[in-house]
Design a protein around this motif. Sequence first.
Motif, PDB file in Angstrom:
ATOM      1  N   LEU A 126      73.509 -55.647 127.387  1.00 49.94           N
ATOM      2  CA  LEU A 126      72.963 -56.897 127.923  1.00 49.94           C
ATOM      3  C   LEU A 126      71.540 -57.138 127.430  1.00 49.94           C
ATOM      4  O   LEU A 126      71.143 -58.286 127.185  1.00 49.94           O
ATOM      5  N   ASN A 127      70.761 -56.068 127.279  1.00 46.83           N
ATOM      6  CA  ASN A 127      69.402 -56.218 126.755  1.00 46.83           C
ATOM      7  C   ASN A 127      69.412 -56.638 125.286  1.00 46.83           C
ATOM      8  O   ASN A 127      68.516 -57.363 124.832  1.00 46.83           O
ATOM      9  N   GLU A 128      70.414 -56.168 124.551  1.00 43.69           N
ATOM     10  CA  GLU A 128      70.515 -56.519 123.131  1.00 43.69           C
ATOM     11  C   GLU A 128      71.158 -57.886 122.919  1.00 43.69           C
ATOM     12  O   GLU A 128      71.077 -58.445 121.817  1.00 43.69           O
ATOM     13  N   LEU A 129      71.783 -58.414 123.959  1.00 41.04           N
ATOM     14  CA  LEU A 129      72.576 -59.630 123.814  1.00 41.04           C
ATOM     15  C   LEU A 129      71.787 -60.827 123.273  1.00 41.04           C
ATOM     16  O   LEU A 129      72.271 -61.518 122.357  1.00 41.04           O
ATOM     17  N   PRO A 130      70.584 -61.128 123.786  1.00 46.02           N
ATOM     18  CA  PRO A 130      69.868 -62.308 123.262  1.00 46.02           C
ATOM     19  C   PRO A 130      69.663 -62.260 121.754  1.00 46.02           C
ATOM     20  O   PRO A 130      69.837 -63.274 121.064  1.00 46.02           O
ATOM     21  N   ASN A 131      69.300 -61.106 121.223  1.00 43.95           N
ATOM     22  CA  ASN A 131      69.084 -60.999 119.781  1.00 43.95           C
ATOM     23  C   ASN A 131      70.385 -61.130 119.003  1.00 43.95           C
ATOM     24  O   ASN A 131      70.408 -61.672 117.890  1.00 43.95           O
ATOM     25  N   GLU A 132      71.482 -60.635 119.582  1.00 44.27           N
ATOM     26  CA  GLU A 132      72.757 -60.668 118.870  1.00 44.27           C
ATOM     27  C   GLU A 132      73.344 -62.073 118.804  1.00 44.27           C
ATOM     28  O   GLU A 132      73.912 -62.470 117.786  1.00 44.27           O
ATOM     29  N   ILE A 133      73.223 -62.827 119.887  1.00 39.78           N
ATOM     30  CA  ILE A 133      73.848 -64.155 119.897  1.00 39.78           C
ATOM     31  C   ILE A 133      72.940 -65.232 119.320  1.00 39.78           C
ATOM     32  O   ILE A 133      73.407 -66.324 118.987  1.00 39.78           O
ATOM     33  N   ASN A 134      71.651 -64.938 119.176  1.00 41.14           N
ATOM     34  CA  ASN A 134      70.730 -65.926 118.601  1.00 41.14           C
ATOM     35  C   ASN A 134      71.106 -66.291 117.173  1.00 41.14           C
ATOM     36  O   ASN A 134      70.850 -67.411 116.716  1.00 41.14           O
ATOM     37  N   THR A 135      71.701 -65.345 116.464  1.00 46.05           N
ATOM     38  CA  THR A 135      72.016 -65.573 115.052  1.00 46.05           C
ATOM     39  C   THR A 135      73.299 -66.363 114.853  1.00 46.05           C
ATOM     40  O   THR A 135      73.528 -66.896 113.765  1.00 46.05           O
ATOM     41  N   VAL A 136      74.143 -66.457 115.871  1.00 46.07           N
ATOM     42  CA  VAL A 136      75.440 -67.124 115.702  1.00 46.07           C
ATOM     43  C   VAL A 136      75.629 -68.313 116.639  1.00 46.07           C
ATOM     44  O   VAL A 136      76.552 -69.099 116.446  1.00 46.07           O
ATOM     45  N   LEU A 137      74.767 -68.455 117.637  1.00 42.83           N
ATOM     46  CA  LEU A 137      74.900 -69.552 118.588  1.00 42.83           C
ATOM     47  C   LEU A 137      73.679 -70.459 118.528  1.00 42.83           C
ATOM     48  O   LEU A 137      72.592 -70.047 118.108  1.00 42.83           O
ATOM     49  N   SER A 138      73.866 -71.669 118.977  1.00 45.16           N
ATOM     50  CA  SER A 138      72.741 -72.600 119.051  1.00 45.16           C
ATOM     51  C   SER A 138      71.843 -72.231 120.227  1.00 45.16           C
ATOM     52  O   SER A 138      72.229 -71.452 121.113  1.00 45.16           O
ATOM     53  N   SER A 139      70.662 -72.791 120.247  1.00 47.65           N
ATOM     54  CA  SER A 139      69.717 -72.480 121.327  1.00 47.65           C
ATOM     55  C   SER A 139      70.267 -72.915 122.683  1.00 47.65           C
ATOM     56  O   SER A 139      70.069 -72.234 123.698  1.00 47.65           O
ATOM     57  N   ASP A 140      70.971 -74.052 122.720  1.00 46.95           N
ATOM     58  CA  ASP A 140      71.556 -74.509 123.986  1.00 46.95           C
ATOM     59  C   ASP A 140      72.628 -73.539 124.480  1.00 46.95           C
ATOM     60  O   ASP A 140      72.706 -73.238 125.684  1.00 46.95           O
ATOM     61  N   GLU A 141      73.452 -73.052 123.565  1.00 48.93           N
ATOM     62  CA  GLU A 141      74.502 -72.104 123.945  1.00 48.93           C
ATOM     63  C   GLU A 141      73.902 -70.789 124.432  1.00 48.93           C
ATOM     64  O   GLU A 141      74.376 -70.196 125.413  1.00 48.93           O
ATOM     65  N   VAL A 142      72.851 -70.340 123.761  1.00 56.21           N
ATOM     66  CA  VAL A 142      72.175 -69.108 124.178  1.00 56.21           C
ATOM     67  C   VAL A 142      71.604 -69.270 125.579  1.00 56.21           C
ATOM     68  O   VAL A 142      71.713 -68.370 126.427  1.00 56.21           O
ATOM     69  N   ASN A 143      71.012 -70.411 125.857  1.00 56.05           N
ATOM     70  CA  ASN A 143      70.424 -70.654 127.181  1.00 56.05           C
ATOM     71  C   ASN A 143      71.493 -70.663 128.268  1.00 56.05           C
ATOM     72  O   ASN A 143      71.274 -70.150 129.370  1.00 56.05           O
ATOM     73  N   ILE A 144      72.649 -71.244 127.966  1.00 58.49           N
ATOM     74  CA  ILE A 144      73.727 -71.280 128.964  1.00 58.49           C
ATOM     75  C   ILE A 144      74.191 -69.867 129.300  1.00 58.49           C
ATOM     76  O   ILE A 144      74.366 -69.511 130.476  1.00 58.49           O
ATOM     77  N   VAL A 145      74.373 -69.039 128.278  1.00 56.67           N
ATOM     78  CA  VAL A 145      74.825 -67.664 128.509  1.00 56.67           C
ATOM     79  C   VAL A 145      73.767 -66.878 129.278  1.00 56.67           C
ATOM     80  O   VAL A 145      74.072 -66.176 130.257  1.00 56.67           O
ATOM     81  N   ASN A 146      72.514 -66.980 128.854  1.00 53.34           N
ATOM     82  CA  ASN A 146      71.438 -66.238 129.521  1.00 53.34           C
ATOM     83  C   ASN A 146      71.271 -66.679 130.972  1.00 53.34           C
ATOM     84  O   ASN A 146      71.101 -65.849 131.876  1.00 53.34           O
ATOM     85  N   ASN A 147      71.314 -67.980 131.208  1.00 56.34           N
ATOM     86  CA  ASN A 147      71.167 -68.482 132.579  1.00 56.34           C
ATOM     87  C   ASN A 147      72.319 -68.021 133.466  1.00 56.34           C
ATOM     88  O   ASN A 147      72.115 -67.681 134.642  1.00 56.34           O
ATOM     89  N   PHE A 148      73.513 -68.001 132.895  1.00 58.46           N
ATOM     90  CA  PHE A 148      74.671 -67.561 133.672  1.00 58.46           C
ATOM     91  C   PHE A 148      74.509 -66.100 134.096  1.00 58.46           C
ATOM     92  O   PHE A 148      74.789 -65.741 135.246  1.00 58.46           O
ATOM     93  N   ILE A 149      74.045 -65.258 133.178  1.00 62.94           N
ATOM     94  CA  ILE A 149      73.849 -63.841 133.505  1.00 62.94           C
ATOM     95  C   ILE A 149      72.762 -63.679 134.557  1.00 62.94           C
ATOM     96  O   ILE A 149      72.912 -62.923 135.529  1.00 62.94           O
TER      97      ILE A 149
END
Length: 259
Positions: A126-149
Amino acid sequence: TAWVRQKWIGILPLMSSFGHYGINALVRNSGGRYILAMDWIGALYFGIGMTQITIWVIQYFRNKEIQREIIGETPYQPISYHSPLKFFTKANVLTAFIIILVGCSLPIADQLIPERYPDILLDKRLNELPNEINTVLSSDEVNIVNNFIHQGGSAFLGRALYPRFHRSGQGESGSTWQAFYPRPFPRISFYLVGQKNTGVVLPHQKKPDYFPNGADVLIIGCPRPDYFDTLAIIVYNSDGNSRSVYLREPLEENFACIP
């Protein structure tokens, strides 16, 4: 023992089982009920082996030839003892100690097997997740996933078994797992074994490019009564590195776990 005493009759059940399993392997039948018809054969030979071992143990502790009538070789002849049996010999005590030691060690052996998906590994992922998904997802998608967690969404690590992609209306109504049932939307579904054993469903519009059977995955979503409703799935390769990220489609900004 079966071959020595009965020759071909003694190994007839074994040959029958090989033939049965071989035919099922050739026609690629699944296991379960097809194996059940022959599973007694293993128990039969196991029983024969344990009986022979018991005879050897009795021979050892009595330090005499066991009565041959037990194994049907000669008529019964009473055994005359020149001295009373000694139970507390060095060999008997040592054997009893070894048996007790082995029995007591079984709970310890369970602790020697490392946990495959410990909580500390989940925290690391979970700590590594933001860096891993930043390269394949848009900023809006990253925010949705992070906010949900951060809002208390559930996350589990495990192994994905039998991953499937079903189009809208397709599925397997006779399946044991409800995650594979027909549903009115296209989706990725599989059975997770790990921190949580459950069927997993991710609404998705197209077949995943990379999703091998038995891959380690991180699932993020909400437990439902009949399956785990997923927001995101991260698939890891054999080296433990994230290989693919699959998001819910269409992605709902207000996706939440409603009790």
